[in-house]
Design a protein around this motif. Structure first.
Motif, PDB file in Angstrom:
ATOM      1  N   ALA A  11       6.330  -6.211  10.983  1.00 60.45           N
ATOM      2  CA  ALA A  11       6.227  -7.544  10.864  1.00 60.45           C
ATOM      3  C   ALA A  11       5.358  -7.883   9.555  1.00 60.45           C
ATOM      4  CB  ALA A  11       5.047  -8.006  11.919  1.00 60.45           C
ATOM      5  N   PHE A  12       4.914  -7.017   8.884  1.00 54.05           N
ATOM      6  CA  PHE A  12       4.123  -7.397   7.753  1.00 54.05           C
ATOM      7  C   PHE A  12       5.212  -7.469   6.584  1.00 54.05           C
ATOM      8  CE2 PHE A  12      -0.211  -7.925   6.670  1.00 54.05           C
ATOM      9  CZ  PHE A  12      -0.782  -8.044   7.945  1.00 54.05           C
ATOM     10  N   LEU A  13       6.047  -6.553   6.744  1.00 54.98           N
ATOM     11  CA  LEU A  13       7.198  -6.539   5.590  1.00 54.98           C
ATOM     12  C   LEU A  13       8.158  -7.727   5.670  1.00 54.98           C
ATOM     13  CD1 LEU A  13       8.036  -2.686   5.740  1.00 54.98           C
ATOM     14  CD2 LEU A  13       6.956  -4.000   3.869  1.00 54.98           C
ATOM     15  N   LEU A  14       8.148  -8.175   7.147  1.00 52.41           N
ATOM     16  CA  LEU A  14       9.098  -9.258   7.066  1.00 52.41           C
ATOM     17  C   LEU A  14       8.381 -10.449   6.462  1.00 52.41           C
ATOM     18  CD1 LEU A  14      11.652  -9.785   8.525  1.00 52.41           C
ATOM     19  CD2 LEU A  14      10.509 -10.302  10.601  1.00 52.41           C
ATOM     20  N   MET A  15       7.007 -10.536   6.837  1.00 51.82           N
ATOM     21  CA  MET A  15       6.312 -11.705   5.906  1.00 51.82           C
ATOM     22  C   MET A  15       6.320 -11.573   4.393  1.00 51.82           C
ATOM     23  SD  MET A  15       4.379 -13.490   8.128  1.00 51.82           S
ATOM     24  CE  MET A  15       3.980 -14.693   6.642  1.00 51.82           C
ATOM     25  N   GLU A  16       6.320 -10.545   4.023  1.00 55.07           N
ATOM     26  CA  GLU A  16       6.453 -10.356   2.543  1.00 55.07           C
ATOM     27  C   GLU A  16       7.834 -11.121   2.404  1.00 55.07           C
ATOM     28  OE1 GLU A  16       6.280  -6.278   0.648  1.00 55.07           O
ATOM     29  OE2 GLU A  16       5.977  -7.298  -1.210  1.00 55.07           O
ATOM     30  N   VAL A  17       8.954 -10.688   2.802  1.00 59.01           N
ATOM     31  CA  VAL A  17      10.336 -11.157   2.630  1.00 59.01           C
ATOM     32  C   VAL A  17      10.173 -12.671   2.474  1.00 59.01           C
ATOM     33  CG1 VAL A  17      12.733 -11.305   3.272  1.00 59.01           C
ATOM     34  CG2 VAL A  17      11.575  -9.331   3.611  1.00 59.01           C
ATOM     35  N   LEU A  18       9.561 -13.153   3.657  1.00 61.87           N
ATOM     36  CA  LEU A  18       9.536 -14.724   3.752  1.00 61.87           C
ATOM     37  C   LEU A  18       8.597 -15.303   2.719  1.00 61.87           C
ATOM     38  CD1 LEU A  18       9.304 -14.664   7.818  1.00 61.87           C
ATOM     39  CD2 LEU A  18      11.373 -15.015   6.318  1.00 61.87           C
ATOM     40  N   MET A  19       7.496 -14.633   2.349  1.00 65.48           N
ATOM     41  CA  MET A  19       6.694 -15.376   1.448  1.00 65.48           C
ATOM     42  C   MET A  19       7.391 -15.298   0.025  1.00 65.48           C
ATOM     43  SD  MET A  19       2.826 -13.546   2.210  1.00 65.48           S
ATOM     44  CE  MET A  19       3.483 -12.086   1.686  1.00 65.48           C
ATOM     45  N   ILE A  20       7.907 -14.385  -0.415  1.00 64.07           N
ATOM     46  CA  ILE A  20       8.950 -14.285  -1.665  1.00 64.07           C
ATOM     47  C   ILE A  20       9.982 -15.442  -1.529  1.00 64.07           C
ATOM     48  CG2 ILE A  20      10.249 -12.936  -3.404  1.00 64.07           C
ATOM     49  CD1 ILE A  20       8.542 -10.508  -2.220  1.00 64.07           C
ATOM     50  N   GLY A  21      10.441 -15.445  -0.403  1.00 61.54           N
ATOM     51  CA  GLY A  21      11.632 -16.233  -0.279  1.00 61.54           C
ATOM     52  C   GLY A  21      11.363 -17.717  -0.392  1.00 61.54           C
ATOM     53  N   VAL A  22      10.014 -18.063   0.164  1.00 62.56           N
ATOM     54  CA  VAL A  22       9.573 -19.279   0.018  1.00 62.56           C
ATOM     55  C   VAL A  22       9.300 -19.847  -1.657  1.00 62.56           C
ATOM     56  CG1 VAL A  22       7.502 -20.790   0.273  1.00 62.56           C
ATOM     57  CG2 VAL A  22       8.519 -19.527   2.114  1.00 62.56           C
ATOM     58  N   PHE A  23       8.833 -18.871  -2.255  1.00 59.52           N
ATOM     59  CA  PHE A  23       8.523 -19.110  -3.567  1.00 59.52           C
ATOM     60  C   PHE A  23       9.730 -19.060  -4.487  1.00 59.52           C
ATOM     61  CE2 PHE A  23       4.165 -17.550  -2.434  1.00 59.52           C
ATOM     62  CZ  PHE A  23       3.706 -18.760  -2.291  1.00 59.52           C
ATOM     63  N   ALA A  24      10.684 -18.344  -4.065  1.00 61.28           N
ATOM     64  CA  ALA A  24      12.007 -18.265  -5.074  1.00 61.28           C
ATOM     65  C   ALA A  24      13.217 -19.192  -4.604  1.00 61.28           C
ATOM     66  CB  ALA A  24      12.397 -16.673  -4.803  1.00 61.28           C
ATOM     67  N   ALA A  25      12.927 -19.724  -3.300  1.00 59.36           N
ATOM     68  CA  ALA A  25      14.117 -20.558  -2.968  1.00 59.36           C
ATOM     69  C   ALA A  25      14.390 -21.832  -3.973  1.00 59.36           C
ATOM     70  CB  ALA A  25      13.795 -21.172  -1.401  1.00 59.36           C
ATOM     71  N   GLN A  26      15.451 -22.009  -3.945  1.00 65.05           N
ATOM     72  CA  GLN A  26      15.862 -23.216  -4.922  1.00 65.05           C
ATOM     73  C   GLN A  26      16.728 -24.100  -4.308  1.00 65.05           C
ATOM     74  OE1 GLN A  26      17.423 -22.351  -9.252  1.00 65.05           O
ATOM     75  NE2 GLN A  26      15.431 -23.174  -9.361  1.00 65.05           N
TER      76      GLN A  26
END
Lengths: 487, 538
Positions: free
Chosen positions: B112-127
């Protein structure tokens, strides 16, 4: 010559009906011993019908070449899309049924045959080009469905479900017939094209009544609020494989039919039915969400969830645009996968004696002893709630996009806000499975067929499903284009 | 770095780690999670080192049209870069924080934590607008599970509240996004940031986005999910929640609301200011009376986030830079404070402040770290939060001095509740025997707290490292906002420098009168060019 071409067009229906009749003979002579064989052959028949249908969709067939029997049937890309979904659902329900019925000794050779005829009826429904074909398809499907609901004769709940379904179904058919006769009276024809041509300009109040009655009859079949009352009872009472079937294939067929009637036959009168559809959509979303909250039986909960989802699908119809129709088809495809996945997961919930477990409280702590099953069910729940990144979100996304593009921002806003109410009860199931102390009730082993079907649906609704969006969107666009040919 | 899809790799590493964690036993899962987060940290550092300051606005861009209706489009500017670095920096610390305290379902927890990391990076990197939405919303699922499965006694209520509150906030944003894409004909965020939506539509769009970001931020009065979620979540969950998830709201404002709807942002400036002022004062006062350490820090987060919104809606460079610095600083400091609470919670299993006392005697290193982070939270010069808070307040002072006045009281109240907390926990008598017997930090806790302490000091002493990558982006945003900027109430005017120093010794008598004359002269000069300009305009 025309006849020959028509027959070629309805080849899938011919395959299904001939194999249905042959299998009936096999069943009559070989008895219930042959039920496995009959199931396998039925799957084969549906696969064959699907193989005949797929090229029609891929080619995006539409126009005069697809009209069979002088307008009675329209074998276009739209019907092909809907039929493929129906076939997929039918195959899944045939696969999961034998383990369930064999345990209680109720597996009969008629089951696959009834499914086969129901599938045939639904195929006719979605290709109907005429009110009469529509009715024949609908009744063929319904008659098979009434028997299926009452299939476990030893179970009172099942018998009750069958009776309820029959009485209310007959009432709905009556309403539908009344509407059809009014429409015929005012349009002078039963063909969709003819109705469309006849009812141009202002709608007379008689024709309006006809339209409303037709829609009401169809709303019963898709279990849209306020014609939804039968759904929870029938879904709860019917044997679970049958419920899975009811919640998937007939929904596709009835919604496909509603789309045909609304967009083709009454396609010139969008203003007249749009408000009705908006009401049906919002009422279904809200009632489906609120009704589910108090449920403690998971099958009833899924019944309300299907009412809720029908509401979202109808938002696409309310848009009355090709995008809306395409969005509905995409949603339906995802919905079928979610529903089958959900009910198969329910089928797999068994106690140590193999008795089915249906109470939500009994699956408490499921994640501690049935990890994969709990994870799949949780995925289905989040997907039904439309939470990204699960694929269920994509269906909602598409219908709301269509609504916004059609300028119906308030409708989209109310609909999506109401989806939060729905999220509450989906979360409840996840909460019971993951947060509560294990009840250790649902510990029974699962059959491989169930596991296979569940796995396929779980993969489809997982984020991997997004890789299919391009392909699915293309097919749905082709299918939707066929509906808007006249306009 | 050319052609190497570093952002996609940063998303893939924790995702693979998450899948792997589901299939291994507890011990291996911890190692896998730590390894995956450390690899991501290394990639994050690589990203920072290779970021070309003053180069293109959007760097490391990737595009792949693998979906219908939206794209797999990633790319970062300086703002996103800093937030990504913050996320990957906090993640290994979170894993360490859960090392011993999580004993049941370890594999799922780490996943769950690693998934959170994916999603957080995704939020900031999404264009891509919809890709952003998917990442933004998807975070609800792992966080719901983290709070619900591994949380405290009242975890179920907290998890529901967290999920439904944030979902309700976000769904309307989706409708607004659909409308925007329909209007502008693109889902590309950089294009949308330069697109001028009609002002009357901006009003509605702004409100829809505001509903989402205000809940996520959280702004008063929709902050009530936060104390519940924080208190009930496991320590690492609180760290991620406070450290990164809250920043998504601020990031949303700076990436979407401000550049896409400048007119509406100016129109609603009093709403934001009003809510922020209320938050600063009220939640600080609420924090003052808390008995639960986590709750206190949770309320302090709301107050700090209000400083962020105040800075953002100051419409000037100082305010925007300050808001970003508060976000980064608060990410470190509140995360560190939750870890400090976690350290003693692991020993005594209570968050009640009264159960502790005099910890400076038996846990001197712990007390030292706790002191540093307390001071940082107060905003002591030399620590990270000082830079941000000072800039934010300087920014808002130019826009509205009353707002600046009210917001500054928050700093004083902040000092009050934090120092009061520290006094009760670390100083005084050792009134509880069990608290007095607690051992000092072990190696694992050192490893968690020391990097945070260094980062806090670094950010406080040399903030330029963090400001430099963001400078060009904030200047661009300021230029975009210039047309809608509300007029400030503090009309600062540069006077004429006096000829002689004030304390210069005059020659002969009457120097006092001469001085007065000089001042009058200065004023006259100040007004004259304005008059001239007006004359020309006529």
């Amino acid at each position: 010559m025309e006849f020959k071409a028509s027959l070629a067009l309805i080849a899938p229906e011919v395959v299904l009906s001939v194999s249905g009749l042959v299998l009936l003979l096999i069943a009559a002579w070989a008895g219930d011993k042959a039920s496995r064989l009959v199931s396998i052959l039925s799957v084969a028949a549906i696969v064959a019908a699907g193989a005949l249908t797929a090229p029609i969709l891929c080619a995006g067939a539409m126009g005069p070449d697809t009209i069979a029997f002088g307008g009675q049937m329209q074998v276009d890309a739209f019907s092909a899309f809907a039929k493929l979904l129906i076939y997929a659902a039918g195959i899944a329900c045939l696969m999961v049924a034998p383990p369930f019925f064999e345990r209680i000794g109720a597996m009969k050779a008629e089951y696959p045959i009834l499914i086969l005829f129901a599938v045939l009826g639904m195929g006719i429904m979605v290709s109907a080009g005429d009110l009469l074909t529509l009715y024949i398809g609908l009744e063929l499907n319904s008659l098979a469905a009434y028997v299926l609901a009452a299939f476990v004769r030893s179970d009172q709940r099942s018998a009750e479900a069958g009776l309820k379904y029959f009485v209310l179904g007959a009432l709905a058919s009556g309403i539908l017939l009344y509407g059809m006769s009014l429409t015929y009276g005012f349009a002078g024809t039963t063909s969709f094209d003819g109705i469309r041509a006849a009812l141009s300009g202002d709608l007379s109040s008689g024709a309006m009544f006809g339209l409303i009655f037709v829609l009401a009859g169809l709303a019963f079949k898709i279990s849209a609020v306020p014609f939804h009352m039968w759904t929870p009872d029938v879904y709860e009472g019917a044997p679970t494989p049958v419920t899975a079937f009811f919640a998937s294939a007939p929904k596709v067929a009835a919604l496909g039919l509603t789309m045909r009637v609304a967009l083709e036959a009454f396609g010139g009168q969008t203003g007249a039915w749009q408000q009705v559809v908006i009401f049906l959509a919002l009422a279904s979303i809200v009632v489906g969400a609120l009704g589910a909250i108090g449920q403690d039986n998971i099958k009833r909960l899924l019944a309300y969830s299907s009412i809720n989802n029908v509401g979202f699908i109808l938002i696409g119809l309310a848009a009355a645009t090709p995008r809306g129709a395409s969005a509905m088809l995409i949603y339906l495809a995802i919905y079928v996968a979610m529903t089958i996945g959900g009910f198969v997961a329910v089928l797999m919930l068994k106690d140590k004696d193999g008795e089915p477990v249906e109470q939500i409280a009994q699956i408490a702590g499921l994640s501690s002893h049935r990890k994969v099953l709990a994870a799949c069910l949780a995925m289905v729940m989040f997907s039904l709630a439309g939470i990204p990144p699960l694929f269920g979100f994509w269906g909602k996304f598409m219908v709301f996009q269509a609504a916004v593009e059609a300028g119906m921002v308030p409708l989209a806003a109310i609909g999506i806000a109401a989806s939060v109410i729905g999220a509450f009860y989906y979360l409840k199931v996840v909460k019971v499975m993951y947060f509560d102390e294990p009840a250790e009730v649902a510990v029974g082993k699962s059959d491989w067929a169930h596991q296979a079907v569940l796995l396929v649906s779980a993969i489809f609704i997982s984020p991997l499903g997004y890789l299919l969006t391009g392909w699915l969107g293309d097919l749905a666009d082709k299918a939707a284009a066929a509906l808007f040919l006249v306009a | 770095m050319d052609g190497f899809p570093i952002l996609s790799v940063m998303l893939a590493v924790p995702l693979l780690g998450a899948v792997a964690c589901l299939f291994v036993d507890a011990k291996t899962a911890r190692m896998v999670a730590l390894l995956a987060t450390l690899v991501d940290l290394a990639l994050g550092i690589l990203l920072w080192l290779n970021y070309d300051i003053g180069g293109a606005q959007w760097q490391f861009t990737e595009k792949a049209a693998i979906f219908a209706g939206f794209q797999w489009a990633l790319g970062i500017d300086g703002i996103a870069l800093m937030l990504i670095v913050l996320s990957v920096f906090l993640m290994p610390i979170c894993i360490l924080a859960s090392w011993d305290s999580i004993t049941k379902r370890v594999g799922e927890y780490m996943a769950a934590f690693l998934l959170m990391e994916v999603l957080m990076i995704g939020v900031f990197a999404a264009q891509d607008l919809f890709l952003f939405y998917i990442f933004f919303e998807a975070g609800l699922i792992p966080m719901y599970l983290i709070i619900g499965i591994w949380g405290g006694d009242n975890r179920i209520y907290a998890s529901y509240k967290f999920f439904l509150y944030t979902l309700l906030g976000s769904v309307l944003m989706l409708i607004a996004m659909l409308w925007m894409v329909n209007e502008a004909g693109t889902t590309d965020i950089p294009t949308l940031m330069a697109y001028d939506f009609p002002p009357h539509a901006q009003t509605w769009l702004f409100l829809a986005f505001f509903a989402s970001f205000a809940v996520k931020m959280p702004m008063w009065p929709v902050h009530t999910w936060l104390p519940d979620a924080h208190v009930q979540a496991p320590t690492a969950g609180s760290v991620i929640l406070a450290g990164v998830l809250l920043k998504m709201g601020g990031y949303g404002f700076i990436r979407f609301s401000l550049p896409m709807f400048p007119e509406a942002s100016a129109q609603f400036v009093w709403l934001i200011w009003g809510l922020s002022m209320a938050a600063v004062v009220l939640t600080s006062l609420i924090a003052l009376v808390q008995h639960d350490m986590k709750k206190l820090i949770a309320y302090s987060s709301v107050a700090h986030m209000a400083i962020v919104t105040i800075g953002l809606f100051a419409f000037n460079v100082q305010g925007l830079e300050g808001a970003m610095m508060v976000m980064l600083g608060h990410g470190l400091v509140s995360g560190a404070l939750f870890l400090c609470v976690g350290v003693i919670y692991d020993r005594l299993h209570t968050r009640e402040i009264d159960r502790y006392g005099g910890l400076a005697i038996n846990m001197k290193y712990y007390a030292l770290f706790f002191m540093l982070f307390t001071m940082a939270s107060v905003g002591l010069p030399g620590t990270s939060n000082f830079v941000g808070e000072f800039l934010s307040l300087a920014g808002i002072y130019q826009a509205n001095s009353w707002v600046a006045f009210v917001a500054t009281t928050g700093i004083i109240l902040g000092a009050a509740y934090m120092l009061y907390l520290y006094r009760r926990v670390a100083f005084g008598d050792q009134k509880n025997a069990d608290a007095a017997a607690m051992p000092d930090l072990n190696l694992r806790e050192w490893l968690m707290l020391a990097p945070l302490a260094l980062a806090v000091l670094w950010m406080g002493v040399y903030p330029e490292s963090f400001l430099a990558p963001m400078r060009a982006d904030i200047a661009a945003l300021d230029a975009r906002l210039a047309r809608a900027k509300p007029e400030g109430d503090a009309h600062l005017k540069m006077g004429e420098p006096r000829e002689a120093a004030a304390n210069a010794i005059g020659h002969g008598e009457g120097h006092g009168a001469g001085e007065g004359e000089g001042a009058g002269h200065g004023e006259g000069h100040g007004a004259a060019p304005a008059d001239a300009a007006e004359g020309e305009a006529h």
